[in-house]
Motif scaffolding. Structure first.
Motif, PDB file in Angstrom:
ATOM      1  N   TRP A 120       0.727  -1.460  -0.018  1.00 21.94           N
ATOM      2  CA  TRP A 120       0.051  -0.060   0.012  1.00 21.94           C
ATOM      3  C   TRP A 120       1.077   1.359   0.258  1.00 21.94           C
ATOM      4  N   SER A 121       0.818   2.147  -0.336  1.00 19.84           N
ATOM      5  CA  SER A 121       0.430   3.060  -0.790  1.00 19.84           C
ATOM      6  C   SER A 121       0.227   4.197   1.119  1.00 19.84           C
ATOM      7  N   LEU A 122       0.307   5.553   1.075  1.00 18.66           N
ATOM      8  CA  LEU A 122       0.085   6.540   1.609  1.00 18.66           C
ATOM      9  C   LEU A 122      -1.351   6.754   1.471  1.00 18.66           C
ATOM     10  N   ASP A 123      -1.457   6.397   0.052  1.00 20.33           N
ATOM     11  CA  ASP A 123      -2.957   7.304  -0.828  1.00 20.33           C
ATOM     12  C   ASP A 123      -3.981   5.705  -0.108  1.00 20.33           C
ATOM     13  N   ASP A 124      -3.037   4.792  -0.400  1.00 17.49           N
ATOM     14  CA  ASP A 124      -3.936   3.696  -0.468  1.00 17.49           C
ATOM     15  C   ASP A 124      -4.936   3.350   1.019  1.00 17.49           C
ATOM     16  N   TYR A 125      -3.782   3.887   2.173  1.00 18.41           N
ATOM     17  CA  TYR A 125      -4.344   3.839   3.436  1.00 18.41           C
ATOM     18  C   TYR A 125      -5.280   4.945   3.366  1.00 18.41           C
ATOM     19  N   ALA A 126      -5.017   5.931   3.116  1.00 10.61           N
ATOM     20  CA  ALA A 126      -5.548   7.399   3.192  1.00 10.61           C
ATOM     21  C   ALA A 126      -7.784   6.329   2.154  1.00 10.61           C
ATOM     22  N   ALA A 127      -6.995   6.131   2.059  1.00 13.23           N
ATOM     23  CA  ALA A 127      -8.985   5.574   0.759  1.00 13.23           C
ATOM     24  C   ALA A 127      -9.050   4.918   1.743  1.00 13.23           C
ATOM     25  N   ALA A 128      -8.314   3.524   2.336  1.00 14.20           N
ATOM     26  CA  ALA A 128      -9.317   2.740   3.069  1.00 14.20           C
ATOM     27  C   ALA A 128     -10.194   3.359   4.118  1.00 14.20           C
ATOM     28  N   ILE A 129      -9.515   4.641   4.263  1.00 17.99           N
ATOM     29  CA  ILE A 129      -9.165   4.732   6.217  1.00 17.99           C
ATOM     30  C   ILE A 129     -10.615   5.187   5.822  1.00 17.99           C
ATOM     31  N   GLU A 130     -10.895   6.039   4.731  1.00 16.94           N
ATOM     32  CA  GLU A 130     -11.956   7.378   4.261  1.00 16.94           C
ATOM     33  C   GLU A 130     -13.329   6.161   3.638  1.00 16.94           C
ATOM     34  N   SER A 131     -12.548   5.258   3.388  1.00 11.84           N
ATOM     35  CA  SER A 131     -14.052   4.461   3.627  1.00 11.84           C
ATOM     36  C   SER A 131     -14.914   3.856   4.621  1.00 11.84           C
ATOM     37  N   ALA A 132     -14.186   3.366   5.367  1.00 13.10           N
ATOM     38  CA  ALA A 132     -13.743   3.082   6.543  1.00 13.10           C
ATOM     39  C   ALA A 132     -14.972   3.600   7.516  1.00 13.10           C
ATOM     40  N   LEU A 133     -14.659   5.346   7.543  1.00 13.57           N
ATOM     41  CA  LEU A 133     -15.335   5.980   8.139  1.00 13.57           C
ATOM     42  C   LEU A 133     -16.399   6.568   7.738  1.00 13.57           C
ATOM     43  N   ALA A 134     -16.434   6.250   6.303  1.00 10.60           N
ATOM     44  CA  ALA A 134     -18.175   6.749   5.395  1.00 10.60           C
ATOM     45  C   ALA A 134     -18.968   5.128   5.689  1.00 10.60           C
ATOM     46  N   GLU A 135     -18.537   4.455   5.730  1.00 13.63           N
ATOM     47  CA  GLU A 135     -19.278   3.451   5.684  1.00 13.63           C
ATOM     48  C   GLU A 135     -19.847   2.648   7.882  1.00 13.63           C
ATOM     49  N   ASN A 136     -19.506   3.447   8.334  1.00 11.34           N
ATOM     50  CA  ASN A 136     -19.514   3.632   9.842  1.00 11.34           C
ATOM     51  C   ASN A 136     -20.505   5.303   9.566  1.00 11.34           C
ATOM     52  N   GLY A 137     -20.271   6.080   9.198  1.00  7.36           N
ATOM     53  CA  GLY A 137     -21.160   7.224   8.909  1.00  7.36           C
ATOM     54  C   GLY A 137     -20.377   7.789   9.532  1.00  7.36           C
ATOM     55  N   ILE A 138     -19.277   8.536   9.881  1.00  7.01           N
ATOM     56  CA  ILE A 138     -18.542   9.057  10.085  1.00  7.01           C
ATOM     57  C   ILE A 138     -18.278  10.252   9.025  1.00  7.01           C
ATOM     58  N   ARG A 170      -5.847  15.236   0.351  1.00  9.59           N
ATOM     59  CA  ARG A 170      -7.000  14.428  -0.441  1.00  9.59           C
ATOM     60  C   ARG A 170      -8.113  15.584  -0.296  1.00  9.59           C
ATOM     61  N   LYS A 171      -8.411  15.651   1.215  1.00 16.09           N
ATOM     62  CA  LYS A 171     -10.072  16.413   1.150  1.00 16.09           C
ATOM     63  C   LYS A 171     -10.983  15.735   0.749  1.00 16.09           C
ATOM     64  N   LYS A 172     -11.160  14.832   0.720  1.00 14.02           N
ATOM     65  CA  LYS A 172     -12.248  14.082   0.874  1.00 14.02           C
ATOM     66  C   LYS A 172     -13.090  14.112   1.942  1.00 14.02           C
ATOM     67  N   PHE A 173     -12.213  13.645   3.409  1.00 13.77           N
ATOM     68  CA  PHE A 173     -12.355  13.327   4.661  1.00 13.77           C
ATOM     69  C   PHE A 173     -12.674  14.985   5.070  1.00 13.77           C
ATOM     70  N   GLN A 174     -13.870  15.224   5.983  1.00 10.29           N
ATOM     71  CA  GLN A 174     -14.137  16.466   6.202  1.00 10.29           C
ATOM     72  C   GLN A 174     -12.923  17.013   7.265  1.00 10.29           C
ATOM     73  N   ALA A 175     -11.948  16.940   7.722  1.00  9.39           N
ATOM     74  CA  ALA A 175     -11.233  17.485   9.033  1.00  9.39           C
ATOM     75  C   ALA A 175     -11.849  18.433   9.738  1.00  9.39           C
ATOM     76  N   ASP A 176     -11.493  18.714  11.362  1.00  9.12           N
ATOM     77  CA  ASP A 176     -12.177  20.019  11.512  1.00  9.12           C
ATOM     78  C   ASP A 176     -10.441  20.475  12.458  1.00  9.12           C
ATOM     79  N   GLY A 177      -9.338  19.403  12.068  1.00  9.81           N
ATOM     80  CA  GLY A 177      -8.475  19.788  12.873  1.00  9.81           C
ATOM     81  C   GLY A 177      -7.616  19.083  13.105  1.00  9.81           C
ATOM     82  N   VAL A 178      -5.918  18.443  12.892  1.00  4.88           N
ATOM     83  CA  VAL A 178      -4.458  17.682  12.848  1.00  4.88           C
ATOM     84  C   VAL A 178      -4.408  18.131  13.888  1.00  4.88           C
ATOM     85  N   ILE A 179      -4.239  16.912  14.914  1.00  9.79           N
ATOM     86  CA  ILE A 179      -2.904  16.634  16.170  1.00  9.79           C
ATOM     87  C   ILE A 179      -2.022  15.332  15.787  1.00  9.79           C
TER      88      ILE A 179
END
Length: 254
Positions: free
Chosen positions: A56-74, A95-104
């Motif tokens: 996986w690339s970093l984009d692959d990680y990010a895409a999988a996380i975006e999909s998993a969050l969406a499946e859980n209504g997040i 990527r700006k596909k997930f709405q991040a309120d902030g990053v830590i």
């Protein structure tokens, strides 16, 4: 090559602020249990375990996380990137596909300040024998009993942590080291408009914080605060769970 899919666990009500934990090189939720205990009830806490992928690339990680969050209504929330997880954090922000309120960032970084050391660690991981891996796992488990003495919940999950450290798991960690060494996410950090915070332990030889702090203050206009916790180390969420939770809650409160 992937042994399993990305796994997600969600704690708390959707009416609370959402905090999404992106684990470090170990790739799972076994070392965050004490931090979770100190923050649960005040946020909706999302934790995950990465698949043991070697390609996986970093984009692959990010895409999988975006999909998993969406499946859980997040659909929105704060991103908490621990060490390697900070690399996925910046990728998600870019990527700006997930709405991040902030990053830590928790022991995190943009571009590792000592890439030569990361490449050296990657090569060493690739040459370890099964006997050496077994010795490392049990030695770390003994050290962990001291490192996490303030985190009884982490101690309770140590058997799971040890069980997960297979040959494939270490190969996956080696691949994550390769991603750290090869990717440069500085442009994303320089241009992000969302609030950026960072927290780390004072004793951190893995990602030396003075270099990270200096770069962020000079190059990341969105940086709001960089907090250093004395007595904690690189795994600040596990070695100072109360202090880390208190600080992060102050940052993300509505």
């Amino acid at each position: 090559m992937t042994e399993e899919k990305l796994q997600l666990r969600v704690y708390g009500d959707g009416s609370l602020p959402t905090l999404i934990y992106l684990p470090g090189l170990h790739g799972d939720w076994t070392l965050v249990s004490s931090f979770r205990k100190n923050i649960i009830g005040k946020v909706r806490f999302v934790e995950m375990t990465y698949p043991r992928t070697l390609d996986w690339s970093l984009d692959d990680y990010a895409a999988a996380i975006e999909s998993a969050l969406a499946e859980n209504g997040i659909t929105r929330g704060w991103l908490l990137g621990e060490s390697f997880g900070s690399q996925i954090l910046w990728t998600l922000a870019g990527r700006k596909k997930f709405q991040a309120d902030g990053v830590i960032l928790a022991g995190g970084f943009v571009k590792h300040p000592m890439r030569w050391a990361v490449r050296l660690a990657e090569r060493i991981f690739g040459r370890l024998s099964l006997r050496a891996i077994t010795w490392m796992i049990f030695t770390y488990a003994k050290i962990a009993r001291y490192r996490y003495h303030k985190s009884p919940e982490v101690m309770a999950t140590m058997d799971e942590f040890v069980a997960r450290r297979t040959k494939l798991d270490l190969q996956a960690a080696q691949h994550r080291l390769h991603l750290i060494a090869e990717n440069d996410l500085c442009d994303i950090a320089k241009n992000t408009k969302i609030p950026v915070f960072a927290i780390t332990g004072f004793l951190d030889p893995i990602v030396p914080w003075p270099f990270v702090q200096k770069w962020l203050r000079k190059n990341c206009p969105a940086l709001r605060e960089y907090k250093i916790i004395r007595g904690a180390d690189h795994m600040v969420l596990g070695t100072a769970p109360r202090e880390a939770a208190k600080q992060i809650l102050e940052w993300i409160k509505p």
